[in-house]
Design an enzyme around this catalytic site. Structure first.
Site, PDB file in Angstrom:
ATOM      1  N   ASP A 190      -3.109   8.554  -1.359  1.00 52.52           N
ATOM      2  CA  ASP A 190      -3.502   7.494  -0.421  1.00 52.52           C
ATOM      3  C   ASP A 190      -4.968   7.127  -0.629  1.00 52.52           C
ATOM      4  OD1 ASP A 190      -3.497   5.821   1.888  1.00 52.52           O
ATOM      5  OD2 ASP A 190      -4.252   7.474   3.116  1.00 52.52           O
TER       6      ASP A 190
ATOM      7  N   HIS B  97       0.831  -1.224   0.000  1.00 51.63           N
ATOM      8  CA  HIS B  97       0.000   0.000   0.000  1.00 51.63           C
ATOM      9  C   HIS B  97       0.865   1.274   0.000  1.00 51.63           C
ATOM     10  CE1 HIS B  97      -2.956   3.015   0.986  1.00 51.63           C
ATOM     11  NE2 HIS B  97      -2.402   3.227   2.170  1.00 51.63           N
TER      12      HIS B  97
ATOM     13  N   HIS C  55       3.953   6.930   5.434  1.00 53.01           N
ATOM     14  CA  HIS C  55       2.759   7.631   5.933  1.00 53.01           C
ATOM     15  C   HIS C  55       1.942   6.850   6.971  1.00 53.01           C
ATOM     16  CE1 HIS C  55       0.441   5.358   2.870  1.00 53.01           C
ATOM     17  NE2 HIS C  55      -0.605   5.626   3.618  1.00 53.01           N
TER      18      HIS C  55
ATOM     19  N   GLU D 268       1.166   5.772  12.640  1.00 50.08           N
ATOM     20  CA  GLU D 268      -0.197   5.395  13.024  1.00 50.08           C
ATOM     21  C   GLU D 268      -0.310   3.913  13.387  1.00 50.08           C
ATOM     22  OE1 GLU D 268      -4.431   5.429  10.818  1.00 50.08           O
ATOM     23  OE2 GLU D 268      -3.130   7.126  10.414  1.00 50.08           O
ATOM     24  N   ASP D 269       0.386   3.059  12.642  1.00 50.36           N
ATOM     25  CA  ASP D 269       0.180   1.613  12.789  1.00 50.36           C
ATOM     26  C   ASP D 269       1.293   0.868  13.528  1.00 50.36           C
ATOM     27  OD1 ASP D 269      -2.122   2.047  11.400  1.00 50.36           O
ATOM     28  OD2 ASP D 269      -1.366   1.358   9.471  1.00 50.36           O
TER      29      ASP D 269
END
Length: 755
Positions: free
Chosen positions: A155, A63, A88, A92-93
């Site tokens: 995105d 991705h 990116h 966050e992950d």
């Protein structure tokens, strides 16, 4: 064991091939070659996402690579953006922080990654979703670095391309958000190709049947369009060859989404749309200075071959659109008797139209138009910043303000000094006043358009010369909000009104406290609530404002209410919510009944499964008043704060806002009715007036179609009648059959459903 090892090797090859393709694309671009930092970012992201897979089953790192590929290939961004795109989702992950990114890759990349990281809590308070919070944060960072929003659009485009692996309720949320915010954003930044793909993909998931039907019809009519295109362009090609111009002529086909929008807005069928085909002439200019002259030269020769439409010349050359778009649009009459739009633009203009502001960096050395477009971008970013600086009371107001700023259609308005200003289509004189200056807007009393006096609500047209008339004694009026259309005007009016309300509230509170003190009464909540009841005002704040503005003048009536002792009635119990006089059994029964009547769903909802609407359970749901869906409409459910499920059409404007601001409460919903219930619909009919037309229409509906008409409204002017009819139908299939029958009735020219 061997199988999992084979899968690992296969995945590794897939990832390496995708990354190599990205590097090859980057090396073929005009950017400075910084492959090392891109490789470093790739290896870091790959390690961070190790072992994680997407819903589609592929390794997660695919991705970020795909997002970086879009940013590089389709938007034309450089190494900083490619690195940020690869990284990116890391913050966050995974356990890495923005500080880690800053230490390893520098503050620029870290700032972009931070802007792309979703947020939880804070900006709007409890009443907003994380969706709106994250979007506001994204825009805050965007005003510092435009690349943030360009990568976010990349995105979103990849997420839309792979949306098939998501659950239906997630599809509606993401598609709705894309259509409401991201497609207009892409358009505002000049990314036309991406905007069209985002719209089409959203349309495909929200209305799959309509999308498939339009695609099929486009395929069926392809051969006819090809022959029209060849026949129309042949004489133009010969003329351009004779002129010695290097050129390319393309057919521009309307997208399925724009075709569907036209069908919905004009209430026409696919066969009635005549501008599906347009012709695009892209030429290589001899020099950048002469490209505008060459556009007009091509237009002159084309208009000698085909007759031009006198009112359809659009000059975006000397006055580019706010998103930087430049072209000359002209509509010509073909030999087959069909109007065909021709778009004339240079290779530079074409690249700018497809890649938007990102393409400006290629032409930085600069033409005047590039500089003008950059100024427009600066102006737009400044407006976004103003919206962000002004505290919005809730998420929906904020999203509306942003949405208003993403206008697609534009007009040119001239100031009294002869300066041109770009304004959104359908703007009013009031909008124009606020666009010049807030002081001018808040003190304007009227305007002169082309030297004629007009009210502030007057809608401006392209080419209008506007002079704003002001008075120092004028103040912002509440009704102005009804005819202000731009984000800036609405935002400023609301901010001024909120400030005035705060001042009036404070003043009203002081007056009330003084009044109560003078009569030996306490300024407690019970007394204030009594006064609210007396004056039919719901909120205490509204009572204070009414007192502050003089709408409520405190006197004897107020004192009588305050001094009256409460008898043994129930009235006082409303101040103490857990006390009431009914038995617990009665209370529980009535409470349950209320729940059922209000469409409140008692059982736990499984968001992964679609909600089924049938004859047995339909009364447990609320059918939205804003769009009146009936069986056969594409619908979705929205779980509101009272646990009610409200059913909306998927294309309903209210649903579009909900998908964007509170998408986690969207539920996949479908009908399962069997033509046993009637649902109210309203249709609009228009046609040539004749004696007895009303009788004939009602006879047709009631006697032939056996419909029970519940409301009818008919007016006639200058030999044309307009009517609205309300009746009950089982579903969309019934409604389409009724509309078809009415269209076949000779005096009726137009039949359309009113939402």
């Amino acid at each position: 064991m061997e199988e999992s090892k084979y899968k690992e090797i296969e995945d590794e090859k897939l990832v390496q091939d995708a990354f190599q393709h990205l590097v090859d694309t980057y090396l073929a671009s005009r950017h400075r070659k910084k492959v090392e930092i891109i490789t470093k970012a790739f290896n870091f992201a790959k390690q961070a996402h190790k072992g994680v897979r997407r819903l589609s089953g592929e390794p997660y790192i695919m991705h970020p690579i795909a997002v970086a590929q879009i940013a590089c290939e389709e938007i034309g961004l450089g190494s900083t953006s490619i690195c940020a795109a690869l990284l990116h989702d890391v913050v966050e992950d995974t356990d890495y922080t923005v500080e880690d990114i800053s230490n390893i890759f520098g503050p620029k990349i870290a700032l972009i990654v931070d802007g792309l990281t979703k947020i939880s809590g804070g900006i709007f308070g409890n009443q907003a979703s994380a969706q709106a919070e994250s979007f506001k944060k994204l825009l805050l960072t965007m005003s510092d670095d435009i690349r943030v929003i360009l990568i976010k659009i990349s995105d979103r485009l990849h997420n839309m391309r792979t949306l098939g692996s998501q659950l239906p309720n997630k599809q509606y949320k993401i598609a709705g958000e894309t259509l409401y915010i991201y497609a207009p954003l892409a358009n505002r930044l000049g990314l036309n190709k991406i905007k069209e793909e985002l719209e089409d993909l959203s349309f495909k998931y929200e209305h799959p049947e309509e999308y498939a039907a339009i695609k099929e019809k486009l395929a069926q009519t392809q051969a006819h369009r090809d022959s029209v295109f060849e026949e129309f362009t042949l004489p133009i090609r010969k003329e351009l060859d004779r002129m010695g111009i290097k050129y390319e002529i393309k057919a521009r086909i309307k997208t399925p989404y724009s075709i569907w929008c036209k069908m919905q807005n004009k209430h026409i069928s696919f066969e009635e749309i005549y501008d599906i085909l347009a012709v695009r002439i892209i030429f290589e200019p001899k020099s950048l200075e002469d490209e505008v002259n060459e556009c007009f030269q091509i237009y002159v020769y084309a208009s000698k071959i085909y007759r031009p439409h006198p009112e359809r010349l659009r000059d975006w050359l000397n006055h580019p659109k706010a998103n930087g778009y430049q072209a000359l649009h002209v509509t010509l009459m073909s030999n087959a008797g069909q109007w065909i739009e021709v778009q004339i633009r240079s290779t530079r203009m074409d690249e700018m139209a497809e890649q938007g502001f990102a393409a400006h960096w290629k032409y930085k050395e600069g033409t005047k138009t590039t500089a003008d477009s950059e100024n427009e971008l600066e102006k737009w970013l400044k407006t976004i910043k103003e919206i962000l600086d002004d505290p919005q009371p809730n998420a929906l107001d904020f999203l509306d303000a942003i949405k208003l700023n993403l206008y697609a259609s534009e007009i040119f308005v001239v100031t009294p000094k002869g300066e041109f200003k770009t304004m959104p289509a359908d703007c009013t004189a009031l909008d124009f006043a606020f666009s010049i200056h807030t002081f001018l807007g808040s003190h304007c009393i009227g305007a002169k358009v082309n030297h004629k006096l007009v009210p502030l609500s007057y809608k401006l047209k392209s080419g209008d010369q506007v002079e704003i008339l002001t008075s120092k004694s004028q103040h912002v009026q509440k009704e102005w909000i009804n005819f202000a259309t731009t984000a800036k005007a609405k935002g400023k009016i609301q901010a001024i009104l909120r400030r005035e309300d705060r001042e009036n509230q404070k003043q009203g509170e002081d007056i009330l406290v003084k009044f109560l003190g003078e009569h030996d009464l306490e300024a407690n909540s019970m007394n204030v609530d009594k006064l609210c009841d007396l004056h039919n005002i719901k909120l205490r704040e509204e009572l204070y404002i009414a007192i502050g503005t003089g709408k409520v003048i405190l006197g004897e009536d107020d004192l009588n209410v305050l001094r009256t002792k409460i008898s043994g009635t129930r009235s006082w119990t409303k101040y103490i919510p857990f006390l009431n006089f009914t038995s617990s059994h009665e209370s529980n029964t009535s409470h349950k009944d209320d729940k059922k009547e209000n469409g409140q769903i008692e059982q736990k909802i499984d968001k992964k499964k679609p909600v089924i609407l049938n004859e047995e359970n339909i009364k447990r749901f609320i059918i939205a008043e804003c769009c009146h869906p009936i069986p056969g409409d594409d619908v979705l459910g929205y779980l509101d704060e009272n646990n009610n499920i409200v059913i909306h059409k998927r294309q309903c404007p209210v649903a579009a806002k909900l998908k964007t601001s509170d998408g986690n409460h969207i539920l996949a919903t479908r009908w399962d009715t069997h033509k046993t219930m009637f649902f109210p619909v309203t249709i609009h009919i228009r046609g040539i007036d004749r004696v007895g037309i009303l009788t004939k229409v009602t006879q047709l509906l009631s006697e032939q179609l056996h419909l029970n008409i519940t409301h009818i409204d008919m007016t006639c002017k200058d030999g044309i009648f307009d009517g609205e009819l309300e009746f009950g139908v089982h579903d969309v299939e019934d409604l389409n059959m009724i509309c078809k029958t009415l269209k076949e009735f000779e005096p009726i020219e137009e039949v359309s459903r009113i939402s």
